[in-house]
Design an enzyme around this catalytic site. Structure first.
Site, mmCIF file in Angstrom:
data_model
loop_
_atom_site.group_PDB
_atom_site.id
_atom_site.type_symbol
_atom_site.label_atom_id
_atom_site.label_comp_id
_atom_site.label_asym_id
_atom_site.label_seq_id
_atom_site.Cartn_x
_atom_site.Cartn_y
_atom_site.Cartn_z
ATOM 1 N N ASP A 1 0.731 -1.052 -0.046
ATOM 2 C CA ASP A 1 0.113 -0.031 0.019
ATOM 3 C C ASP A 1 0.921 1.218 -0.073
ATOM 4 O O ASP A 1 1.886 1.321 0.799
ATOM 5 C CB ASP A 1 -0.856 0.169 1.440
ATOM 6 N N LEU A 2 0.458 2.135 -0.797
ATOM 7 C CA LEU A 2 1.258 3.524 -0.688
ATOM 8 C C LEU A 2 0.724 4.421 0.326
ATOM 9 O O LEU A 2 -0.399 4.530 0.655
ATOM 10 C CB LEU A 2 0.900 4.297 -2.082
ATOM 11 N N ASP B 1 -4.429 2.682 -4.381
ATOM 12 C CA ASP B 1 -3.278 2.811 -3.921
ATOM 13 C C ASP B 1 -2.754 1.645 -3.604
ATOM 14 O O ASP B 1 -1.789 1.712 -2.915
ATOM 15 C CB ASP B 1 -2.803 3.930 -3.171
#
Length: 341
Positions: free
Chosen positions: A206-207, A249
Site C-alpha cells: 500500500d502507498l 493505491d
C-alpha cells in the site's frame, strides 16, 4: 505437300496446340509451337533429336523413332532433360504420306504439363495466351489463383482476429492507468502457479500518504504518482514476476520461484527506499512511502490460498501499525514451512 500448305497447317497447329512438336522421320525436331519455344528457345530445340530433349519415363522403349511411333495414341510421361527438368504428358500421332504438316514417317506430339502446371507457369512466366483458348488448364489456373487469393484473405483475416483477440484479452487483464495487471489477471496467474506446483511469494503493498497527495494536489498529480510508483515496482522485479494494481493505491506483487525470506525482505526494503524518494509533479514535490506485508506459498496447502492472502494482509497491517514505511513477512504459526528455494 507444298511448302505453303505446310506453313499454313503449322500456323493452324500453333493456334490450336501451342505446345506441339513436329518431328521428321529420323526423330529430329523441325517445328515447335510458340509456347514450347518459351520453354526451350528455338536455337536450342530445332534440329535436336526428340530423345536428346526429353527422357521418356513411361512407357519405356529404346531411343529409336520406330519405337516412338509404336506408341501412337498412348499417354507418354516425359521429362525435359534441361532447365527446370519439367515433367510433361504427351500424345503422339504419326505423319503419313500426303499430310500438310510434315514429312511422311515423322510425327506430331502434343504436350501438356499435367500436375506440373503451377510450377511451369512460375518457371517459364507463362500466361493464358500460351495455352489454347479452349484448354481447361487456363480455367484451372484461374481457380488456383482465386483459391490462393481466398486463402490469403482468410489467413489475413484470421491473423487480424487473433490479434484482436489477444489485444482484447490483454486489455481485459490490464490496469489502464498504470499498465500493470489487474485483479482478473492475478486470479489467472495464481491458478496457473497452483496447477504447476510452483512455489511463490505474495507481497501486498500500500502507498502511504497517497491520499494526502491526491487531496492537496488533485487527481492529475495522484495519477502521476501512481504511474511513477508502478515504474519503481517494475524496476525492482524480474520479467516473470507479476505486479497487480488491486485498488486505488493498493498493489500485489507475485514472485514465482522466490521463497527465501532474506531475499523477500531485501526486495521490500529496496522498494520502500525508492518509493520514499520525492516525486516531482509540475515543480512540486510529492512525498509518499510504502508499507508491505508478505507471505510465502510453501507455508500453505493448495486449499489455503485464501488464508495466504489473509496472512499477507495481516502482515501489511502490522507494517502500517509499526509506523508505515516498513515491511513485515508473515511467520507461520503452524511450523510447516518447507525449505526455502
Amino acid at each position: 505437300m507444298s511448302e505453303m500448305s505446310s506453313i499454313t497447317s503449322r500456323t493452324l497447329l500453333d493456334t490450336l496446340c501451342p505446345m506441339h512438336l513436329v518431328l521428321n522421320k529420323t526423330g529430329h525436331l523441325i517445328h515447335a509451337g510458340p509456347s514450347f519455344i518459351k520453354i526451350l528457345p528455338r536455337a536450342e530445340a530445332i534440329g535436336r533429336r526428340f530423345h536428346d530433349l526429353f527422357k521418356l519415363k513411361r512407357p519405356q522403349t529404346d531411343n529409336s523413332m520406330r519405337a516412338l511411333l509404336s506408341l501412337a495414341g498412348t499417354k507418354l510421361h516425359l521429362k525435359l532433360r534441361t532447365g527446370a527438368r519439367t515433367e510433361m504428358k504427351a500424345v503422339l500421332t504419326p505423319l503419313h504420306k500426303g499430310n500438310c504438316i510434315g514429312p511422311a514417317g515423322g510425327a506430331v506430339i502434343n504436350l501438356s504439363f499435367g500436375i506440373s502446371i503451377v510450377d511451369a507457369v512460375r518457371d517459364y512466366a507463362l500466361t493464358s495466351a500460351d495455352f489454347a483458348p479452349t484448354d481447361l488448364t487456363v480455367e484451372m489456373l484461374y481457380l488456383i489463383e482465386a483459391k490462393s487469393a481466398a486463402m490469403s484473405a482468410s489467413r489475413s483475416l484470421t491473423t487480424r482476429l487473433q490479434g484482436a483477440k489477444i489485444a482484447a484479452e490483454e486489455q481485459a487483464f490490464t490496469d489502464t492507468l498504470t499498465g500493470l495487471k489487474n485483479r482478473r489477471a492475478m486470479d489467472h496467474v495464481l491458478a496457473r502457479l497452483m496447477d504447476q506446483g510452483t512455489p511463490f511469494t505474495v507481497m501486498n503493498l500500500d502507498l502511504d500518504y497517497f491520499k494526502a497527495v491526491n487531496d492537496a494536489m488533485g487527481h492529475a498529480a495522484g495519477d502521476y504518482v501512481l504511474q511513477k510508483a508502478a515504474q519503481i515496482m517494475v524496476s525492482h522485479t524480474r520479467g516473470e514476476d507479476m505486479i497487480i494494481r488491486t485498488g486505488g493505491d493498493e498493489f500485489v506483487l507475485i514472485f514465482p520461484g522466490l521463497t527465501k525470506p532474506e531475499r523477500i525482505e531485501e526486495i521490500a526494503a529496496s522498494l520502500i527506499a525508492e518509493l520514499e524518494e520525492p516525486i516531482i509533479y509540475e515543480g512540486q514535490s510529492c512525498q509518499i512511502s510504502g508499507s508491505i506485508g508478505a507471505a510465502i506459498s510453501t507455508d500453505y496447502c493448495r486449499t489455503e490460498l485464501s488464508q495466504l492472502f489473509e496472512d499477507a494482509d495481516a502482515a501489511l497491517y502490522a507494517a502500517k501499525h509499526a509506523g508505515r514505511g516498513c515491511h513485515r513477512l508473515h511467520s507461520s504459526a503452524r511450523g510447516r514451512r518447507a525449505p526455502s528455494s
